[in-house]
Design a protein around this motif. Structure first.
Motif: not given
Length: 729
Positions: A668-670, A691-699, A704-711
């Motif tokens: 999951i990303a947001a 705070g869970a594994d596999g959840v990526i967020t950006s403020a 761009a950075g979020l997308a790479q972590e999401f991938i």
């Protein structure tokens, strides 16, 4: 009532005779004191086929096996008895480097390209059942080789429930809907299945596989395939070797959660077949590599299990898989009935360079498959149906019959003949003629299973040991679910006895969920599958050794060898949650990045039509929350935009969408305000979503950075660690 002996009574004598009335009732109900053939012959042993020696080939003389399987094969018309729900596609197989040292088969020679037709299926359900039932999946490939048809008929699990084909009708009758009420459909969670499991210890190994994540594939493109039996490959010099066939998916092997599978069955019961169709139509062609484990004939008996036993596998640590080539499926069928439904797979369809072993399950299936096709497809000419036609020319004296298409000319339909100069004539081996592997067979004509088959728990223990903590949890939950649907307490208790022979931790956890006592592994082991005059001790397996042996290749966790390096997100379905007021620029940038990696994206909103962004940009909406579900996607992204997120947090369906995706351990990303929807979807009492594994967020909305972590997270597939932290999936 007549006093005449029963054998001499007339019809009139029998009518009104309480004794014969009871016999007739027993016959009608299918019950009686003794097991008999359909001619009334009492059977001493229908648990073992008649073989030439206990490890020898099954004999055609076995009229008990032939009657039992023939009747079973002809029980359904026109639907397949098993593997009724299927989906198929065309493609090709291309051989890798020189395999001539292993086999003379033409399709395995360097660079050879062979057309194939592959059918996937569930086993227990009817044609109208769901793709997502917990079940074994059929994996059958028809090779249209220049030397004739080769059918590699297998499953997505490398072992089977039984050791001898004569037990196959019993097993299928047990797992199918119960005959008195035709319930349940496409499910093993009922009394007759576990009655069979609990009285046939040889099923223990396969039971754990089906209750594992292997029983719930994410897609047909992401599951392994196996030939199950030991076959032989034979080279041009006549050197034969035993082999086990493997199909390895290039996308890795992945599963879904049980709750997720249940929801998919309601949301889209065609989930697997739709996924296969759409992937091929979209040019994302599914691929598998064909490999073999090779055992030299002189090493046949070197293992602590019998390679002719289909309830056993050969650990890949002992015998590595050698890759022979790659299969690509690149064309969907034009007509489901003409191709998928009428395709006829037969284990007896082989080519020079491939031969059989004396596996008693394989030997019986050689008869069963052909007999089934004769019934389903109208007679002996099923090979003339277009999907079944060989690309190699056909020349023989076979003529006529129901549905014959070929118009044969001439007056010669026999051999040897001189009127036609003895054509068609037999081919020498050097001319491509098939010859069976030379093998000396000695032994008494006997109904007996080899003692080397009698270890029913060691490999089940090996499989259990090889699973990660999350995978073990799934097996325990599956068994609790299944056995909770069993009505007879004695059946539950007997099944626990069998589980106790495998592992104490396993049976303890299952018993706890059932509120039952944990049986001792040293208790009485039930094995009713013993001939009437047989020695129970001969058929009785000792409990599994309490050791920690494991095989990493048996796990499908992201870190297992089978998934090593397979982190591509190609064909993964990503849901983008947004509505009016979202940051359309950020959405477009993320979609472009994901699609460049081969993923498929869809915007899910509160309405259809076009989504109006904060800066006036618009983007087409694919789905509403009412029309789709998180279970149909592999990952979720929540777009920023204050107005959009405010509407989503007030929409119960949007909140549930995120909550379910998190429950099912998906990435999951947001970004920016999208994080607020994750907060709204937090599961009470469980690990915080943020705070869970596999959840990526950006403020912010810089994706761009979020997308790479999401991938990277999507490539990981699932974060089952969430389950271990009290999040149910």
């Amino acid at each position: 009532m007549s006093d005449k002996p029963l054998a001499k009574q007339t019809h009139e004598d029998v009518v009104g005779n309480p004794k014969t009335d009871e016999l007739a009732k027993n016959r009608e109900d299918g019950y009686g004191e003794f097991l008999t053939t359909n001619q009334g012959l009492r059977i001493n042993d229908d648990q073992n086929s008649l073989k030439a020696g206990e490890r020898g080939p099954t004999l055609l003389e076995d009229f008990i096996l032939r009657e039992k399987i023939t009747h079973f094969d002809h029980e359904r018309i026109p639907e397949r008895v098993v593997h009724a729900r299927g989906v198929a596609a065309h493609g090709y197989f291309q051989a890798y480097d020189d395999n001539a040292n292993l086999s003379r088969a033409a399709f395995l020679q360097p660079g050879a390209v062979t057309p194939v037709f592959t059918r996937f299926s569930t086993v227990a359900g009817s044609r109208g059942s769901s793709d997502m039932a917990r079940d074994v999946r059929g994996f059958a490939v028809k090779f249209y080789t220049e030397e004739g048809i080769f059918d590699l008929v297998g499953n997505n699990i490398p072992v089977f429930f039984i050791q001898d084909a004569t037990k196959f009708p019993d097993f299928i009758h047990a797992v199918k809907p119960e005959p008195h009420n035709e319930i349940p459909q496409a499910a093993s969670a009922h009394d007759t299945f576990y009655d069979f499991i609990s009285t046939n210890p040889e099923t223990s190994h396969m039971l754990l596989w089906v209750m594992s994540d292997r029983g719930l594939p994410r897609s047909l493109r992401m599951m392994e395939g196996f030939g199950i039996h030991a076959f032989r490959l034979v080279n041009a010099e006549g050197k034969a070797r035993f082999v086990k066939f493997h199909w390895k998916p290039t996308l890795g092997t992945h599963s879904v959660a049980w709750e997720e599978a249940q929801q998919i069955s309601g949301k889209d019961p065609d989930f697997h077949r739709r996924d296969l169709w759409n992937s091929i139509e979209g040019g994302a062609y599914p691929e598998w590599e064909l490999g073999v484990q090779v055992v030299e004939e002189e090493d046949e008996r070197k293992f602590d299990f019998d390679i002719l036993d289909s309830t056993k596998l050969i650990p890949e640590e002992l015998v590595p898989v050698i890759k022979l080539g790659k299969m690509v499926l690149n064309r969907n069928v034009d007509n489901y009935f003409a191709e998928t439904e009428q395709v006829a797979f037969c284990l007896s369809h082989i080519v020079p360079g491939i031969d059989f072993s004396n596996d008693p399950l394989l030997q019986g299936r050689l008869f069963s498959y052909l007999d089934t096709q004769l019934k389903r497809l109208g007679g002996p000419n099923f090979h003339e149906i277009p999907i079944n036609r060989s690309l190699a020319p056909i020349h023989n004296g076979q003529r006529d019959g129901h549905m014959r298409q070929t118009i044969n000319k001439g007056n010669v339909a026999y051999g040897v003949n001189l009127l036609n100069d003895n054509y068609p004539r037999q081919a020498k081996q050097s001319q491509g003629g098939f010859t069976s592997t030379y093998e000396r067979v000695e032994g008494h004509k006997i109904r007996l299973r080899s003692k080397s088959f009698v270890d029913h728990y060691s490999q089940a223990k090996l499989f259990w040991n090889s699973q990660t903590a999350a995978e073990k949890m799934h097996i325990v939950k599956a068994l609790r679910f299944e056995l909770s649907h069993v009505q007879k307490v004695e059946v539950q208790a007997r099944t626990l006895v069998q589980l106790a022979q495998i592992d104490h931790d396993l049976v303890s956890r299952v018993a706890e969920g059932l509120g039952m006592a944990v049986p001792s592994a040293e208790g009485v082991q039930l094995n009713l599958a013993v001939p009437a005059d047989g020695d129970a001790a001969y058929y009785q397996s000792a409990p599994a050794k309490q050791d920690d042996a494991n095989s990493a290749a048996l796990s499908i966790s992201v870190n297992s060898p089978i998934n090593a390096g397979k982190t591509s997100i190609k064909t993964r379905h990503i849901a983008i949650l947004a509505t009016d007021g979202a940051d359309v620029g950020a959405i477009g940038e993320l979609m472009t990045t994901l699609m460049a990696e081969g993923a498929q994206t869809a915007i899910v909103a509160t309405h259809l039509g076009k989504l109006k962004g904060t800066d006036g940009q618009e983007v087409l909406i694919n789905w509403t929350f009412q029309a789709t579900s998180s279970v149909l996607f592999d990952a979720v992204y929540v777009a920023g935009g204050a107005s959009s997120v405010q509407k989503l947090t007030q929409d119960a369906d949007a909140v549930r969408f995120v909550n379910e995706a998190f429950r099912h351990c998906k990435p999951i990303a947001a970004s920016a305000e999208g994080v607020d929807l994750l907060k709204a979807a937090s599961y009470p009492g469980a690990t915080d979503i943020l705070g869970a594994d596999g959840v990526i967020t950006s403020a912010d909305n810089k994706v761009a950075g979020l997308a790479q972590e999401f991938i990277k997270a999507i490539g990981y597939h699932r974060f089952w660690s969430r389950e271990l932290k009290s999040m149910p999936a």
